[in-house]
Design an enzyme around this catalytic site. Sequence first.
Site, mmCIF file in Angstrom:
data_model
loop_
_atom_site.group_PDB
_atom_site.id
_atom_site.type_symbol
_atom_site.label_atom_id
_atom_site.label_comp_id
_atom_site.label_asym_id
_atom_site.label_seq_id
_atom_site.Cartn_x
_atom_site.Cartn_y
_atom_site.Cartn_z
ATOM 1 N N LYS A 45 -16.974 14.917 -18.278
ATOM 2 C CA LYS A 45 -15.625 14.945 -17.769
ATOM 3 C C LYS A 45 -15.427 16.140 -16.829
ATOM 4 O O LYS A 45 -14.496 16.179 -16.043
ATOM 5 C CB LYS A 45 -14.639 15.070 -18.940
ATOM 6 N N GLU A 101 -21.446 18.083 -10.024
ATOM 7 C CA GLU A 101 -21.315 18.662 -11.371
ATOM 8 C C GLU A 101 -20.346 19.837 -11.335
ATOM 9 O O GLU A 101 -20.135 20.445 -10.294
ATOM 10 C CB GLU A 101 -22.695 19.172 -11.841
ATOM 11 N N ASP A 105 -25.950 25.265 -16.066
ATOM 12 C CA ASP A 105 -26.155 26.365 -17.011
ATOM 13 C C ASP A 105 -27.657 26.422 -17.302
ATOM 14 O O ASP A 105 -28.437 26.999 -16.528
ATOM 15 C CB ASP A 105 -25.287 26.063 -18.237
#
Length: 182
Positions: A45, A101, A105
């Site tokens: 999301k 995106e 990470d």
Amino acid sequence: MLDLKISDLKPLFTEDELQKRIKEIADELNDFYKDEEVYLISVLKGSVFFAIDLSKHLTMPVCMEFIRLSSYGHGFKSTGKVNAVDISLPDLNGKNVLIVEDIIDTGLTAKFLLDFIDLNFKTKSTKFCSLLDKKISRQTDVDADYHGFVIDNKFVVGYGLDYLGFYRNLPYIGYVENADKK
Ligand code: 5GP
């Protein structure tokens, strides 16, 4: 009760700073793709706000697709496993694919997705665009072709990024101080 309040967030990027940088990324993309068709794949999301704001500045024909992956478990740390919640995509053979995106990470999500596209389609081009990039946390060799900001290893919230499902709606990005100690 949520143990993180909006007032606990330290400011990182204001709404104006985000929007200014997003326009710059869009300019780069317009320059690269010219008037070729692009399949923009937004990873739900977290990337939804970024993907939508970015797409509004794109001048080529854009087909928007949404897939849902998750890797963050309960709180401040990645689970280290990528969960494909919904990854139904159209035929991307011969297409320009732009993955959008919110943040890279460890890079596990990006790697999973790039491998998935590579295994299933022979695209014309595949590019990865991330609003934020925590380069220091990388556990894979993937890199974004386009990114908004490189950030330290902070837990960030807002503008699509959540804490336990909350705070995605904030128009700015803040960080949680000492999240690694919580
Ligand atoms: P990766 O697979 O690269 O470790 O993580 C990618 C996903 O983890 C992102 O799409 C995002 O959903 C989540 N994530 C990574 N870092 C953060 C962070 O600092 N804050 C939030 N809210 N989510 C993050």
